[in-house]
Design an enzyme around this catalytic site. Structure first.
Site, mmCIF file in Angstrom:
data_model
loop_
_atom_site.group_PDB
_atom_site.id
_atom_site.type_symbol
_atom_site.label_atom_id
_atom_site.label_comp_id
_atom_site.label_asym_id
_atom_site.label_seq_id
_atom_site.Cartn_x
_atom_site.Cartn_y
_atom_site.Cartn_z
ATOM 1 N N SER A 181 0.821 -1.205 0.000
ATOM 2 C CA SER A 181 0.000 0.000 0.000
ATOM 3 C C SER A 181 0.863 1.267 0.000
ATOM 4 C CB SER A 181 -0.967 -0.032 1.197
ATOM 5 O OG SER A 181 -2.014 0.892 1.027
ATOM 6 N N ASP A 195 -5.505 -3.457 -2.559
ATOM 7 C CA ASP A 195 -4.513 -3.047 -1.567
ATOM 8 C C ASP A 195 -3.709 -4.214 -0.994
ATOM 9 O OD1 ASP A 195 -4.064 -2.353 1.602
ATOM 10 O OD2 ASP A 195 -3.824 -0.590 0.326
#
Length: 285
Positions: A40, A154
């Site tokens: 991320s 993510d």
């Protein structure tokens, strides 16, 4: 040959600004990073450092990030997320100056999650900008990205602090930067509106504990646990941005002695020629 040092940069939205402080401090003390893996926001920070090896340049980008620029990254959509993410992808390409995986100065891996199978996906080649776009696609904020015949989201969903990945890349010593600490006022029930997010934070906290259990050094910046899942206001407020960066610097300063002891304790690797010479020396002595 000194032991190879790997850096696992964790997920955490605006808390990831602390990664800049970590990188600044390691460089300040001449600690060379040999491998980087990021999930991320950790993938964005890690990719920039892997390409340019210049934390000051990275710091300048985020300190000068304005709310107006933030609005320019917003492309609303109604399916799969709130933001389509194409404008954000362009922003990633802009700050990476169009660099690709083959331009990195430090071996780098971006971690994403297959939104269909829930498996961790490790991206080390191809389009660097799309890899970071995939790794930072926080649901339900961003649409997952269709890339390499997978629907990617993510990286923090499956491997929030990719210690195992940077170890597999070849690191002898792994420094993990864990941003998922729990914040709550003791003895006080959270408001009903805050309870769901606090539950998510508990899940993330426990996932990060699993991800970092084999790390040699863990950096956990203090004073940032109150930042939300994204923490928009910290990206567009210079003073708040600096506070998070400073937290990363301070936390890294605190582990330097332990890191130095670990480096000195670990035996130096011999290169192949030295191993061969040592072999013949023992055979014919």
């Amino acid at each position: 040959m000194k032991p190879k040092i790997g850096l696992a940069l964790g997920s955490g939205g605006a808390k990831g600004l602390a990664h800049i402080g970590v990188l600044k401090t390691l460089e300040k003390h001449n600690i060379s990073v040999d491998y980087i893996a990021g999930a991320s926001i950790g993938s964005l920070m890690g990719a920039h450092y892997a390409v340019f090896k210049n934390p000051q340049k990275l710091e300048e980008i985020f300190i000068n990030l304005t709310l107006q620029k933030g609005f320019q990254l917003f492309d609303p959509v109604l399916k799969g997320g709130i933001i389509k993410g194409k404008k954000f992808e362009n922003f990633i390409g802009e700050i990476l100056e169009g660099a690709s995986f083959d331009k990195v100065q430090i071996p780098f891996a971006a971690v994403a999650t297959d939104f269909t199978t829930a498996k961790t996906v490790i991206l080390t080649e191809g389009n660097l900008t799309k890899a970071i776009r995939a790794s930072t696609s926080v649901p339900p904020l961003f649409q997952p990205l269709m890339y390499k015949d997978m629907l990617l989201a993510d990286g923090g969903l499956s491997n929030s602090v990719p210690v195992d990945i940077v170890r597999e890349m070849g690191a002898d010593i792994v420094i993990a930067v864990n941003l998922d600490t729990i914040y709550s006022e003791k003895g006080i029930l959270p408001a009903l509106s805050k309870a769901p997010m606090h539950s998510i934070n508990i899940l993330r906290h426990n996932l990060s504990l699993q991800s970092t259990k084999t790390a040699d050094i863990i950096i956990s910046p203090e004073g940032i646990s109150q930042i939300g899942l994204i923490g928009w206001e910290y990206f567009f407020n210079t003073e708040k941005t600096k506070q998070v960066i400073d937290a990363g610097e301070k936390a890294t300063e605190e582990i330097l002695d332990a890191l130095e002891k670990l480096i000195n304790k670990m035996p130096e690797k011999k290169n192949n020629f030295a191993k061969l010479a040592s072999f013949f020396k023992n055979v014919y002595k």
